[in-house]
Design a protein around this motif. Structure first.
Motif, short mmCIF file in Angstrom:
data_model
loop_
_atom_site.label_atom_id
_atom_site.label_comp_id
_atom_site.label_asym_id
_atom_site.label_seq_id
_atom_site.Cartn_x
_atom_site.Cartn_y
_atom_site.Cartn_z
N MET A 1 3.57 -4.50 0.82
CA MET A 1 2.93 -3.36 1.43
C MET A 1 3.39 -3.31 2.89
O MET A 1 3.37 -4.32 3.59
CB MET A 1 1.41 -3.52 1.34
CG MET A 1 0.65 -2.26 1.62
SD MET A 1 -1.16 -2.39 1.51
CE MET A 1 -1.44 -2.44 -0.22
N SER A 2 3.79 -2.13 3.34
CA SER A 2 4.27 -1.98 4.71
C SER A 2 3.10 -2.04 5.70
O SER A 2 1.93 -1.94 5.32
CB SER A 2 4.99 -0.64 4.86
OG SER A 2 4.05 0.43 4.86
N LYS A 4 2.28 0.20 7.87
CA LYS A 4 1.58 1.48 7.85
C LYS A 4 0.60 1.54 6.67
O LYS A 4 -0.54 1.98 6.82
CB LYS A 4 2.57 2.64 7.75
CG LYS A 4 1.91 4.00 7.66
CD LYS A 4 2.92 5.12 7.45
CE LYS A 4 2.20 6.43 7.21
NZ LYS A 4 3.11 7.49 6.83
N GLU A 5 1.04 1.09 5.51
CA GLU A 5 0.18 1.11 4.32
C GLU A 5 -1.04 0.20 4.51
O GLU A 5 -2.15 0.55 4.12
CB GLU A 5 0.97 0.68 3.08
CG GLU A 5 1.99 1.69 2.64
CD GLU A 5 2.91 1.16 1.55
OE1 GLU A 5 3.29 1.97 0.68
OE2 GLU A 5 3.24 -0.04 1.56
N THR A 8 -3.40 1.96 7.12
CA THR A 8 -4.10 3.14 6.58
C THR A 8 -5.13 2.72 5.52
O THR A 8 -6.22 3.29 5.47
CB THR A 8 -3.13 4.19 5.99
OG1 THR A 8 -2.30 3.57 5.00
CG2 THR A 8 -2.27 4.81 7.08
N LEU A 9 -4.80 1.72 4.72
CA LEU A 9 -5.77 1.22 3.75
C LEU A 9 -6.97 0.60 4.47
O LEU A 9 -8.12 0.88 4.11
CB LEU A 9 -5.12 0.19 2.82
CG LEU A 9 -6.04 -0.43 1.77
CD1 LEU A 9 -6.63 0.65 0.85
CD2 LEU A 9 -5.29 -1.48 0.95
N ASP A 153 -7.88 5.74 -3.05
CA ASP A 153 -6.49 5.48 -3.43
C ASP A 153 -5.64 6.74 -3.29
O ASP A 153 -4.52 6.68 -2.79
CB ASP A 153 -6.43 4.94 -4.86
CG ASP A 153 -5.01 4.61 -5.27
OD1 ASP A 153 -4.35 3.81 -4.58
OD2 ASP A 153 -4.54 5.18 -6.29
N HIS A 156 -5.02 7.43 0.33
CA HIS A 156 -4.08 6.41 0.83
C HIS A 156 -2.65 6.76 0.42
O HIS A 156 -1.73 6.68 1.24
CB HIS A 156 -4.48 5.03 0.31
CG HIS A 156 -3.67 3.92 0.84
ND1 HIS A 156 -2.84 3.17 0.05
CD2 HIS A 156 -3.53 3.44 2.11
CE1 HIS A 156 -2.23 2.26 0.81
NE2 HIS A 156 -2.63 2.40 2.05
N ARG A 157 -2.46 7.15 -0.82
CA ARG A 157 -1.11 7.51 -1.28
C ARG A 157 -0.58 8.75 -0.56
O ARG A 157 0.60 8.82 -0.23
CB ARG A 157 -1.12 7.73 -2.80
CG ARG A 157 -1.29 6.45 -3.58
CD ARG A 157 -1.42 6.74 -5.08
NE ARG A 157 -1.95 5.60 -5.78
CZ ARG A 157 -1.29 4.98 -6.75
NH1 ARG A 157 -0.11 5.41 -7.14
NH2 ARG A 157 -1.82 3.94 -7.33
N ASN A 160 0.54 7.98 2.99
CA ASN A 160 1.73 7.14 3.06
C ASN A 160 2.97 7.74 2.42
O ASN A 160 3.98 7.05 2.31
CB ASN A 160 1.40 5.76 2.47
CG ASN A 160 0.51 4.98 3.38
OD1 ASN A 160 0.91 4.60 4.47
ND2 ASN A 160 -0.73 4.80 2.99
#
Length: 161
Positions: A1-2, A4-5, A8-9, A153, A156-157, A160
């Motif tokens: 997971m980056s 940024k991910e 944001t999560l 979710d 989040h998607r 990103n």
């Protein structure tokens, strides 16, 4: 997971579940944290939207199982330990058989987890009327799957992409 991910999560987790925690008592739901537990199986299942409905139905079936077990235990004239064992054995057997013969309808892990969550909440809260508590548990489970799990979710998607 980056990075940024992850951020944001973390931000979404910091906003959406606490919002439910604040709002749920105002909606008459005394078991709001059940939503966070229910979201766990949705997440552990890989956040698969296509499974959300059967996970939700599994939770609702488990909630009904908890209600049935509680009613049986409260009204038994027999030995409490024997009745507990037999009630759990029969309902557990049926939950596994039904969910395995209807895998597109019921998610067995959420059924068993929903049953355990429901029984725990019903054993801890002796003051709320049982039907009201059963409905509150069901509502919190649905919030867990669809709001804390699926909506979080999806947002989040989207962020990103």
């Amino acid at each position: 997971m980056s990075r940024k991910e992850i951020l944001t999560l973390a931000l979404l987790i910091a906003i959406l579940p606490p919002a439910w925690a604040v709002v749920s008592p105002y909606l008459g739901n005394t078991v709001g944290p059940v939503a966070l537990i229910a979201a766990g199986i949705y997440g552990a299942n890989g956040n698969k939207w296509e499974d959300a409905h059967k996970i939700a139905l599994g939770y609702l079936a488990g909630d009904i199982w908890a209600y049935a077990a509680t009613v049986i235990m409260a009204s038994t004239p027999f030995n409490a330990d024997l009745t507990l064992f037999m009630t759990l054995a029969v309902l557990g057997f049926l939950a596994v058989v039904i969910s395995q013969y209807c895998p597109s309808v019921f998610h067995m892990p959420s059924w068993l987890a929903g049953w355990a969550i429901g029984m725990l909440a019903m054993n801890l809260d002796q003051s709320t009327p049982l039907l009201s508590l059963t409905a509150q548990i069901a509502a919190a489970m649905l919030v867990g799957v669809y709001y804390v799990g699926a909506l979080l979710d999806k947002i989040h998607r989207m962020i990103n992409k």
